[in-house]
Design a protein around this motif. Sequence first.
Motif, PDB file in Angstrom:
ATOM      1  N   SER A  15       1.135  10.381  -2.898  1.00  0.00           N
ATOM      2  CA  SER A  15       2.473  10.611  -2.351  1.00  0.00           C
ATOM      3  C   SER A  15       2.590  11.986  -1.719  1.00  0.00           C
ATOM      4  O   SER A  15       3.158  12.149  -0.632  1.00  0.00           O
ATOM      5  CB  SER A  15       3.517  10.444  -3.462  1.00  0.00           C
ATOM      6  OG  SER A  15       4.808  10.731  -2.970  1.00  0.00           O
ATOM      7  N   THR A  16       2.032  12.981  -2.404  1.00  0.00           N
ATOM      8  CA  THR A  16       2.087  14.357  -1.876  1.00  0.00           C
ATOM      9  C   THR A  16       1.354  14.463  -0.545  1.00  0.00           C
ATOM     10  O   THR A  16       1.847  15.066   0.421  1.00  0.00           O
ATOM     11  CB  THR A  16       1.470  15.331  -2.891  1.00  0.00           C
ATOM     12  OG1 THR A  16       2.204  15.260  -4.118  1.00  0.00           O
ATOM     13  CG2 THR A  16       1.514  16.759  -2.363  1.00  0.00           C
ATOM     14  N   LYS A  17       0.159  13.876  -0.491  1.00  0.00           N
ATOM     15  CA  LYS A  17      -0.628  13.933   0.750  1.00  0.00           C
ATOM     16  C   LYS A  17       0.073  13.141   1.860  1.00  0.00           C
ATOM     17  O   LYS A  17       0.061  13.546   3.034  1.00  0.00           O
ATOM     18  CB  LYS A  17      -2.026  13.351   0.505  1.00  0.00           C
ATOM     19  CG  LYS A  17      -2.874  14.151  -0.475  1.00  0.00           C
ATOM     20  CD  LYS A  17      -3.171  15.555   0.056  1.00  0.00           C
ATOM     21  CE  LYS A  17      -4.103  16.301  -0.879  1.00  0.00           C
ATOM     22  NZ  LYS A  17      -4.385  17.687  -0.401  1.00  0.00           N
ATOM     23  N   TYR A  18       0.672  12.024   1.483  1.00  0.00           N
ATOM     24  CA  TYR A  18       1.381  11.184   2.458  1.00  0.00           C
ATOM     25  C   TYR A  18       2.530  11.963   3.092  1.00  0.00           C
ATOM     26  O   TYR A  18       2.690  12.001   4.317  1.00  0.00           O
ATOM     27  CB  TYR A  18       1.886   9.939   1.723  1.00  0.00           C
ATOM     28  CG  TYR A  18       2.552   8.891   2.588  1.00  0.00           C
ATOM     29  CD1 TYR A  18       2.311   8.786   3.953  1.00  0.00           C
ATOM     30  CD2 TYR A  18       3.410   7.953   2.009  1.00  0.00           C
ATOM     31  CE1 TYR A  18       2.910   7.804   4.710  1.00  0.00           C
ATOM     32  CE2 TYR A  18       4.016   6.968   2.761  1.00  0.00           C
ATOM     33  CZ  TYR A  18       3.767   6.905   4.116  1.00  0.00           C
ATOM     34  OH  TYR A  18       4.368   5.928   4.868  1.00  0.00           O
ATOM     35  N   ARG A  19       3.324  12.614   2.262  1.00  0.00           N
ATOM     36  CA  ARG A  19       4.464  13.383   2.769  1.00  0.00           C
ATOM     37  C   ARG A  19       4.001  14.595   3.567  1.00  0.00           C
ATOM     38  O   ARG A  19       4.621  14.964   4.564  1.00  0.00           O
ATOM     39  CB  ARG A  19       5.362  13.805   1.604  1.00  0.00           C
ATOM     40  CG  ARG A  19       5.984  12.618   0.873  1.00  0.00           C
ATOM     41  CD  ARG A  19       6.908  13.062  -0.256  1.00  0.00           C
ATOM     42  NE  ARG A  19       7.283  11.940  -1.102  1.00  0.00           N
ATOM     43  CZ  ARG A  19       8.203  11.032  -0.779  1.00  0.00           C
ATOM     44  NH1 ARG A  19       8.850  11.116   0.366  1.00  0.00           N
ATOM     45  NH2 ARG A  19       8.481  10.040  -1.618  1.00  0.00           N
ATOM     46  N   ALA A  51       0.825  -1.211   0.000  1.00  0.00           N
ATOM     47  CA  ALA A  51       0.000   0.000   0.000  1.00  0.00           C
ATOM     48  C   ALA A  51       0.857   1.258   0.000  1.00  0.00           C
ATOM     49  O   ALA A  51       0.571   2.228  -0.710  1.00  0.00           O
ATOM     50  CB  ALA A  51      -0.935  -0.001   1.206  1.00  0.00           C
ATOM     51  N   SER A  52       1.917   1.258   0.807  1.00  0.00           N
ATOM     52  CA  SER A  52       2.795   2.431   0.867  1.00  0.00           C
ATOM     53  C   SER A  52       3.565   2.602  -0.440  1.00  0.00           C
ATOM     54  O   SER A  52       3.751   3.721  -0.925  1.00  0.00           O
ATOM     55  CB  SER A  52       3.771   2.315   2.039  1.00  0.00           C
ATOM     56  OG  SER A  52       4.650   1.223   1.868  1.00  0.00           O
ATOM     57  N   GLU A  53       3.994   1.475  -1.029  1.00  0.00           N
ATOM     58  CA  GLU A  53       4.707   1.540  -2.311  1.00  0.00           C
ATOM     59  C   GLU A  53       3.797   2.079  -3.406  1.00  0.00           C
ATOM     60  O   GLU A  53       4.209   2.898  -4.234  1.00  0.00           O
ATOM     61  CB  GLU A  53       5.233   0.150  -2.693  1.00  0.00           C
ATOM     62  CG  GLU A  53       6.366  -0.338  -1.796  1.00  0.00           C
ATOM     63  CD  GLU A  53       6.746  -1.787  -2.072  1.00  0.00           C
ATOM     64  OE1 GLU A  53       5.989  -2.468  -2.818  1.00  0.00           O
ATOM     65  OE2 GLU A  53       7.789  -2.236  -1.549  1.00  0.00           O
ATOM     66  N   GLN A  54       2.543   1.620  -3.398  1.00  0.00           N
ATOM     67  CA  GLN A  54       1.580   2.092  -4.394  1.00  0.00           C
ATOM     68  C   GLN A  54       1.290   3.572  -4.208  1.00  0.00           C
ATOM     69  O   GLN A  54       1.206   4.325  -5.182  1.00  0.00           O
ATOM     70  CB  GLN A  54       0.286   1.293  -4.289  1.00  0.00           C
ATOM     71  CG  GLN A  54      -0.793   1.721  -5.276  1.00  0.00           C
ATOM     72  CD  GLN A  54      -2.009   0.816  -5.214  1.00  0.00           C
ATOM     73  OE1 GLN A  54      -1.890  -0.410  -5.245  1.00  0.00           O
ATOM     74  NE2 GLN A  54      -3.192   1.411  -5.126  1.00  0.00           N
ATOM     75  N   CYS A  55       1.157   3.991  -2.960  1.00  0.00           N
ATOM     76  CA  CYS A  55       0.873   5.399  -2.680  1.00  0.00           C
ATOM     77  C   CYS A  55       2.005   6.296  -3.164  1.00  0.00           C
ATOM     78  O   CYS A  55       1.784   7.349  -3.756  1.00  0.00           O
ATOM     79  CB  CYS A  55       0.646   5.595  -1.177  1.00  0.00           C
ATOM     80  SG  CYS A  55       0.331   7.312  -0.689  1.00  0.00           S
TER      81      CYS A  55
END
Length: 408
Positions: A46-50, A35-39
């Motif tokens: 990715s932007t929201k995650y960071r 899930a993290s790799e896909q995000c």
Amino acid sequence: MILAVLYVLLSLLDVLSSAEENLRVRTTRMDCVRASEQCLKEQACSTKYRTMRQCVAGGKESNFSSVAGLEAKDECRSAMDALKQSPLYNCRCKRGMKKEKNCLRIYWGIYQTLQGNDFLEDSPYEPVNSRLSDISLLAPIMGEPAVVRKNDCLNAAKACNLNDTCKKYRSAYISPCTSRVSTAEVCNKRKCHKALRQFFDKVPPKHSYGMLFCSCPPNDQTACSERRRQTIVPVCSYEEKQRPNCLELQASCKTNYICRSRLADFFVNCQPESRSLSGCLKENYADCLLAYSGLIGTVMTPNYLRSPKISVSPYCDCSNSGNSKDDCDKFAEFFTENTCLRNAIQAFGNGTDVGMWQPMSPVQTTTSTTTPSQRNRERNPNTIDNHINTDPGIYHFCGSLQVINLSL
């Protein structure tokens, strides 16, 4: 008129079908590593995650109390809301998977931010009922009914030696768990624990459980019970030079991703319920035994106590608990006085209640008699129902992303 009604019905069916599909997609769980790799491959996610990680680094947990400015706080909340629509929100881990520790690291970091502390009552593991599908083969291994059996624990050990997988992984833990390191150390506990985890994660339950949960006939309780107790080589895997306080042991467990995850899994799946015929809130003995065995090979490793009844405990006590004595006793009693776990062990050893090995609906309470605290227990299945205190001091697996390194 008929056409109009038909059109409305078809439209309604489309809406329901769409809602069902959305629910199916949302409940489909990916492991947290994938899930993290896909995000990170998708720019928006990715932007929201960071952004979320930066928000937590600038604030505290999900409150963002130190994030400067209203605009920044809104951006943080927006990032959290966006991630709730991503695979990260529903991700879980598989026990024994190759990257289990990394998966759990991502899980705890993401979810205690996205869902707050209430989520920490849940288990991070995806249910793996397929591992227990061979439970129907229990009877041929365990033999005739319990009243006339000779020594199930001995029979289970023999059955293990005849199975290549069981024999391989049993030998793999016997060696480090019995090899003295020095005059002061009876073994390498870290290697012993790791090998024990592999044994219970890799060996078919009919063999690993057969050794751990075998029943003992009334005329041979002492020797048989001791053989069952020695399954995990207690001198190395279980005992310490000094018996720690149970709450201190729990605190130590919470510093390790695997230990605190498996302890949470145990609380969820072995929660007692007096109104249930099985004695379990989730009405599933298999899930309880799977969760219990998952604790073996961690600092919380439990084992059988030397007593006439089936009773287990981690190697700890509640002396020197001070003002926390009641909390410590209740924590310890979740092991020693757990009706759900005891019934599950007995059912396995006796080869009875085969129906209980299939998933069943949890016990439901009626709204007319449900108190606020009961409703809270239903929302949070890890909230203990046999008077175990759910105060954060006992079950709160706390920690923020400032503590948990989320670098991928």
